[in-house]
Design a protein around this motif. Structure first.
Motif, PDB file in Angstrom:
ATOM      1  N   PHE A 131       0.838  -1.206   0.000  1.00  0.00           N
ATOM      2  CA  PHE A 131       0.000   0.000   0.000  1.00  0.00           C
ATOM      3  C   PHE A 131       0.868   1.249   0.000  1.00  0.00           C
ATOM      4  O   PHE A 131       0.589   2.208  -0.714  1.00  0.00           O
ATOM      5  N   LEU A 140       0.956   6.873  -6.587  1.00  0.00           N
ATOM      6  CA  LEU A 140      -0.182   7.761  -6.851  1.00  0.00           C
ATOM      7  C   LEU A 140       0.163   9.219  -6.540  1.00  0.00           C
ATOM      8  O   LEU A 140      -0.217  10.136  -7.276  1.00  0.00           O
ATOM      9  N   LEU A 141       0.898   9.403  -5.439  1.00  0.00           N
ATOM     10  CA  LEU A 141       1.299  10.770  -5.074  1.00  0.00           C
ATOM     11  C   LEU A 141       2.184  11.373  -6.163  1.00  0.00           C
ATOM     12  O   LEU A 141       2.025  12.549  -6.523  1.00  0.00           O
ATOM     13  N   VAL A 163       0.698   4.114  -2.745  1.00  0.00           N
ATOM     14  CA  VAL A 163       0.397   5.506  -2.374  1.00  0.00           C
ATOM     15  C   VAL A 163       1.484   6.431  -2.914  1.00  0.00           C
ATOM     16  O   VAL A 163       1.198   7.498  -3.467  1.00  0.00           O
ATOM     17  N   MET A 223      -8.354   2.017  -2.425  1.00  0.00           N
ATOM     18  CA  MET A 223      -7.218   1.824  -1.513  1.00  0.00           C
ATOM     19  C   MET A 223      -7.608   2.115  -0.072  1.00  0.00           C
ATOM     20  O   MET A 223      -7.221   1.389   0.844  1.00  0.00           O
ATOM     21  N   ILE A 224      -8.399   3.180   0.119  1.00  0.00           N
ATOM     22  CA  ILE A 224      -8.834   3.521   1.486  1.00  0.00           C
ATOM     23  C   ILE A 224      -9.689   2.384   2.051  1.00  0.00           C
ATOM     24  O   ILE A 224      -9.500   1.950   3.191  1.00  0.00           O
ATOM     25  N   PRO A 242      -7.664   5.584  -5.384  1.00  0.00           N
ATOM     26  CA  PRO A 242      -7.509   5.950  -3.968  1.00  0.00           C
ATOM     27  C   PRO A 242      -8.705   5.555  -3.105  1.00  0.00           C
ATOM     28  O   PRO A 242      -8.531   5.161  -1.943  1.00  0.00           O
TER      29      PRO A 242
END
Lengths: 124, 163
Positions: free
Chosen positions: B42, B49-50, B46, B94-95, B91
């Protein structure tokens, strides 16, 4: 303190209810995983027919492994369901052994996936 | 403390034997390792994605267009709207899955605790968190299938426009 080490039929109904609900979801995820993996195998077979060769063969092996893991998940859900139905200690033991097996094989699957990706990246 | 002694000596009076406790411990251990691996994955996702959002979608698109040949550009042009949608929806997924793995982690801890203490509340917590994990995963799978169908339909309509 309530203790697990109690006379038979001692599991509270709220826990058994949780387990019943959990077994249903587990079975659902297992069935969906099998359907997805079978579709993956078919896709890889068609890839093989179109000359994908070793990659498609590896894909089929991986999907086969994924099907095996999904079958264990379904077995696990059956053991949990049996346990919730009659508070059977043996069913709980089998469920826990399946749980152990399922997570261990999932980890092996992740490790193989990482190794394969590294291998393929180096082959390109 | 008497209960612990009774269990540790294998003198189970009911359904839970020392074999059960060992199985709790083993299952809890592998669940814990799995969640740790997932949390690392993860973290990497992340980070990716960032980077994607920090670079800006349109900047990445323009840079890719400069680097690719005409055939690859045509493919990217078709795929780009889908990539943008996935970058927005990912996202959310993912959350949801992060919450699921938190639950699994708690379940693993409670299961390990139950193997040591023999406390019914630990076992209850392990089962409740495990139930939540499988429920979230199940709902996530349904949402992923719906999203996959949506993407496939959008893709089909875009490809038919190009043809």
């Amino acid at each position: 303190m309530e203790n697990l080490d109690q006379p038979s039929n001692s599991f509270p109904e709220d826990i058994l209810k949780e387990i019943r609900t959990m077994a249903g979801w587990m079975q659902f995820v297992g069935i969906i995983s099998i359907i997805g993996s079978v579709l993956g195998v078919l896709g890889n077979f068609s890839g093989m027919a179109n000359g994908a060769g070793a990659n498609a063969l590896l894909g089929i092996l991986m999907q086969g492994f994924a099907i095996y893991i999904a079958v264990i998940l379904i077995q696990k859900s059956t053991h949990f369901r049996n346990f919730s139905a009659n508070s059977d200690g043996e069913a709980l033991l089998q469920a826990m052994k399946s749980t152990h097996m399922y997570w261990m094989l999932s980890l092996v699957m992740i490790a193989i996936n990482i190794a394969m990706n590294i291998l393929m990246a180096n082959m390109r | 403390m008497e209960n612990f002694e009774t269990l540790d000596t294998g003198g189970s009076t009911g359904q839970i034997s020392s074999e059960h406790r060992d199985s709790f411990r083993e299952a809890g251990k592998y669940m814990k390792i799995y969640t740790i691996v997932m949390f690392v994955a993860f973290g990497l996702l992340v980070l990716g994605l960032l980077l994607f959002f920090a670079a800006g979608g349109s900047n990445i698109y323009q840079a890719a267009m400069r680097e690719l040949d005409s055939q690859q550009r045509a493919v990217l042009e078709i795929l780009w709207p889908m990539i943008s949608i996935i970058a927005i929806v990912l996202p959310v997924f993912m959350i949801v899955f992060f919450i699921a793995f938190l639950r699994l982690n708690r379940s693993a801890s409670a299961l390990s605790a139950a193997s040591f203490t023999g406390d019914m509340n630990d076992f209850r917590s392990a089962m409740a968190n495990m139930r939540m994990y499988w429920m979230i995963v199940g709902i996530g799978v349904i949402a992923a299938i719906v999203f996959g169908i949506f993407i496939a339909i959008r893709m089909a309509s875009i490809i038919s426009q190009y043809q």
